[in-house]
Design a protein around this motif. Sequence first.
Motif, PDB file in Angstrom:
ATOM      1  N   ALA A 209     -62.237   9.035 -48.057  1.00 51.65           N
ATOM      2  CA  ALA A 209     -60.893   9.044 -47.472  1.00 51.65           C
ATOM      3  C   ALA A 209     -59.906   9.774 -48.382  1.00 51.65           C
ATOM      4  O   ALA A 209     -59.063  10.555 -47.908  1.00 51.65           O
ATOM      5  N   ALA A 210     -60.007   9.539 -49.688  1.00 50.67           N
ATOM      6  CA  ALA A 210     -59.106  10.202 -50.631  1.00 50.67           C
ATOM      7  C   ALA A 210     -59.353  11.709 -50.653  1.00 50.67           C
ATOM      8  O   ALA A 210     -58.410  12.507 -50.739  1.00 50.67           O
ATOM      9  N   ALA A 211     -60.616  12.111 -50.568  1.00 49.47           N
ATOM     10  CA  ALA A 211     -60.943  13.537 -50.551  1.00 49.47           C
ATOM     11  C   ALA A 211     -60.396  14.199 -49.291  1.00 49.47           C
ATOM     12  O   ALA A 211     -59.876  15.323 -49.344  1.00 49.47           O
ATOM     13  N   HIS A 212     -60.494  13.512 -48.164  1.00 51.00           N
ATOM     14  CA  HIS A 212     -59.951  14.073 -46.928  1.00 51.00           C
ATOM     15  C   HIS A 212     -58.454  14.315 -47.054  1.00 51.00           C
ATOM     16  O   HIS A 212     -57.929  15.333 -46.572  1.00 51.00           O
ATOM     17  N   ALA A 213     -57.762  13.426 -47.742  1.00 54.25           N
ATOM     18  CA  ALA A 213     -56.312  13.577 -47.901  1.00 54.25           C
ATOM     19  C   ALA A 213     -55.944  14.624 -48.946  1.00 54.25           C
ATOM     20  O   ALA A 213     -55.068  15.470 -48.713  1.00 54.25           O
ATOM     21  N   ARG A 214     -56.610  14.610 -50.110  1.00 51.02           N
ATOM     22  CA  ARG A 214     -56.152  15.451 -51.224  1.00 51.02           C
ATOM     23  C   ARG A 214     -56.847  16.805 -51.290  1.00 51.02           C
ATOM     24  O   ARG A 214     -56.273  17.781 -51.797  1.00 51.02           O
ATOM     25  N   ILE A 215     -58.081  16.921 -50.776  1.00 48.56           N
ATOM     26  CA  ILE A 215     -58.792  18.191 -50.807  1.00 48.56           C
ATOM     27  C   ILE A 215     -58.513  18.993 -49.542  1.00 48.56           C
ATOM     28  O   ILE A 215     -59.113  20.037 -49.296  1.00 48.56           O
ATOM     29  N   ALA A 216     -57.580  18.527 -48.735  1.00 45.83           N
ATOM     30  CA  ALA A 216     -57.147  19.308 -47.578  1.00 45.83           C
ATOM     31  C   ALA A 216     -56.625  20.655 -48.069  1.00 45.83           C
ATOM     32  O   ALA A 216     -55.838  20.717 -49.012  1.00 45.83           O
ATOM     33  N   PRO A 217     -57.077  21.758 -47.461  1.00 42.28           N
ATOM     34  CA  PRO A 217     -56.701  23.084 -47.968  1.00 42.28           C
ATOM     35  C   PRO A 217     -55.205  23.292 -48.135  1.00 42.28           C
ATOM     36  O   PRO A 217     -54.765  23.943 -49.080  1.00 42.28           O
ATOM     37  N   SER A 218     -54.411  22.730 -47.233  1.00 41.56           N
ATOM     38  CA  SER A 218     -52.962  22.931 -47.304  1.00 41.56           C
ATOM     39  C   SER A 218     -52.338  22.291 -48.530  1.00 41.56           C
ATOM     40  O   SER A 218     -51.199  22.601 -48.897  1.00 41.56           O
ATOM     41  N   ARG A 219     -53.086  21.395 -49.208  1.00 38.34           N
ATOM     42  CA  ARG A 219     -52.552  20.724 -50.390  1.00 38.34           C
ATOM     43  C   ARG A 219     -53.082  21.317 -51.693  1.00 38.34           C
ATOM     44  O   ARG A 219     -52.749  20.814 -52.769  1.00 38.34           O
ATOM     45  N   LEU A 220     -53.892  22.352 -51.612  1.00 37.55           N
ATOM     46  CA  LEU A 220     -54.565  22.866 -52.800  1.00 37.55           C
ATOM     47  C   LEU A 220     -53.875  24.081 -53.420  1.00 37.55           C
ATOM     48  O   LEU A 220     -54.398  24.665 -54.361  1.00 37.55           O
ATOM     49  N   ALA A 221     -52.709  24.452 -52.892  1.00 37.20           N
ATOM     50  CA  ALA A 221     -52.016  25.623 -53.430  1.00 37.20           C
ATOM     51  C   ALA A 221     -51.204  25.297 -54.673  1.00 37.20           C
ATOM     52  O   ALA A 221     -50.710  26.205 -55.334  1.00 37.20           O
ATOM     53  N   ASP A 222     -51.073  24.021 -55.025  1.00 34.21           N
ATOM     54  CA  ASP A 222     -50.139  23.637 -56.083  1.00 34.21           C
ATOM     55  C   ASP A 222     -50.557  24.088 -57.473  1.00 34.21           C
ATOM     56  O   ASP A 222     -49.727  24.156 -58.382  1.00 34.21           O
ATOM     57  N   ALA A 223     -51.845  24.398 -57.686  1.00 34.59           N
ATOM     58  CA  ALA A 223     -52.292  24.907 -58.988  1.00 34.59           C
ATOM     59  C   ALA A 223     -52.548  26.410 -58.947  1.00 34.59           C
ATOM     60  O   ALA A 223     -53.199  26.954 -59.845  1.00 34.59           O
ATOM     61  N   GLY A 224     -52.054  27.088 -57.950  1.00 35.49           N
ATOM     62  CA  GLY A 224     -52.269  28.515 -57.836  1.00 35.49           C
ATOM     63  C   GLY A 224     -53.680  28.868 -57.428  1.00 35.49           C
ATOM     64  O   GLY A 224     -54.479  27.997 -57.051  1.00 35.49           O
TER      65      GLY A 224
END
Length: 407
Positions: A209-224
């Motif tokens: 469940a945590a991976a579904h929320a945090r590894i969502a592509p739209s959330r992965l831009a924060d580290a460039g």
Amino acid sequence: MLTDLLRDLFKLDARNVTINYDQYSLNSLNGFFDTGEGEFFFKFHQEEGEEAMSGEYYRADILAKAGLPVDQPVLMSVLPGEQILVYRRRRDPRFSDVLRELDLKDDLQRRAKAVAAERKLSREVLDVYLETLHPITPDQAAAEPINRLFFERLIDPATGAFPGGRFKNFYVDQDFAFPGTSLSWDTFSKAHFCINGIEYAETVGDLFAAAHARIAPSRLADAGGVTAHGDAHNANVWYSERGEEASLSFFDPAFAGEHIPTLLAEVKTTFHNVLAHPLWLYDPALAADTYEARAAFSDGVLDVTMNWAPSPVRKDLLGVKAADMWKPLLKTLHMRGMLPDDWRRVVKLGLFLCPTLVMNLRAGATTHNPVSSLIGFSLAVMAGSEPVAGPDFLTEFFDAIDPRADV
């Protein structure tokens, strides 16, 4: 069928087509064929629901332009269901085969040569990461094909429904058989692991469940993002010996990209080249003959005892990943103000998804048995969750690469 495919795609008169038995090709076929122009090696990849997925396969030129050592295919098809690369045949071993021999029989001299080759490659890759590191948008992150290895295996690729994809097909509403106990999905997904006396905070269900929320592509831009291979497990790496030295080079860049979310770029490499070995992921039958593992379930706790441990060469490789890749990469992100506060969480969730979604870890579903299944789920939980108290070898790894530890 492959002879016909090669003729239809490339107008090749392929002879002596052979398919390799390859424990590392979990989502692909590879083998050899001859033509009047010589000997060739092919690799054919297929992903469930790939017609509905985002991104584009096989952008091999990206890595070459970035200066990374990569074998260029002589022929390529990126059509859904017909994604195949054709290379001139090489006689070099893959790095995975070299390391497997060292897992089974350690040799200090050969190990040192292999680890030195890994260190050289890691430094070359790091240089490219640091040179290409740049801000990316959520749309750019979402368009990268590397998401097929992580988020898109959690969902139905056509509808986006969660749970879906491999996650649902592999585990939801299934049974889990381990030495000592068997559990339903409802019980297993809510069980807290206690592995060799160390209790872990999150359950398998929590981690998915945590991976579904945090590894969502739209959330992965924060580290460039960076230019990366994205799937550089060692069965996609050639090992070339030249006298006292060895060098490594990539092939099969099916998931390469120029905007790969930075924190995902080395995740597959870290898990599949270190934590998946020795034996348990790719040689489950041999793992069951080599290791002991048992489980007992009581009051919501799955109590696991096992004697699996990383081999000397895998410990050395993890040390290289820490010192020559992860720590300098994270330090750069931190210095540039691009390191998310939850970077450790992101990397750990990515590591958790590597073994659980690359193949079905349930005993009897494919090649896994109760012993290898228990070892596999235990390693996945160790990778994804923090211990309730005390360290394990992975918390020590993460503590060693934390860029804020030196401040």
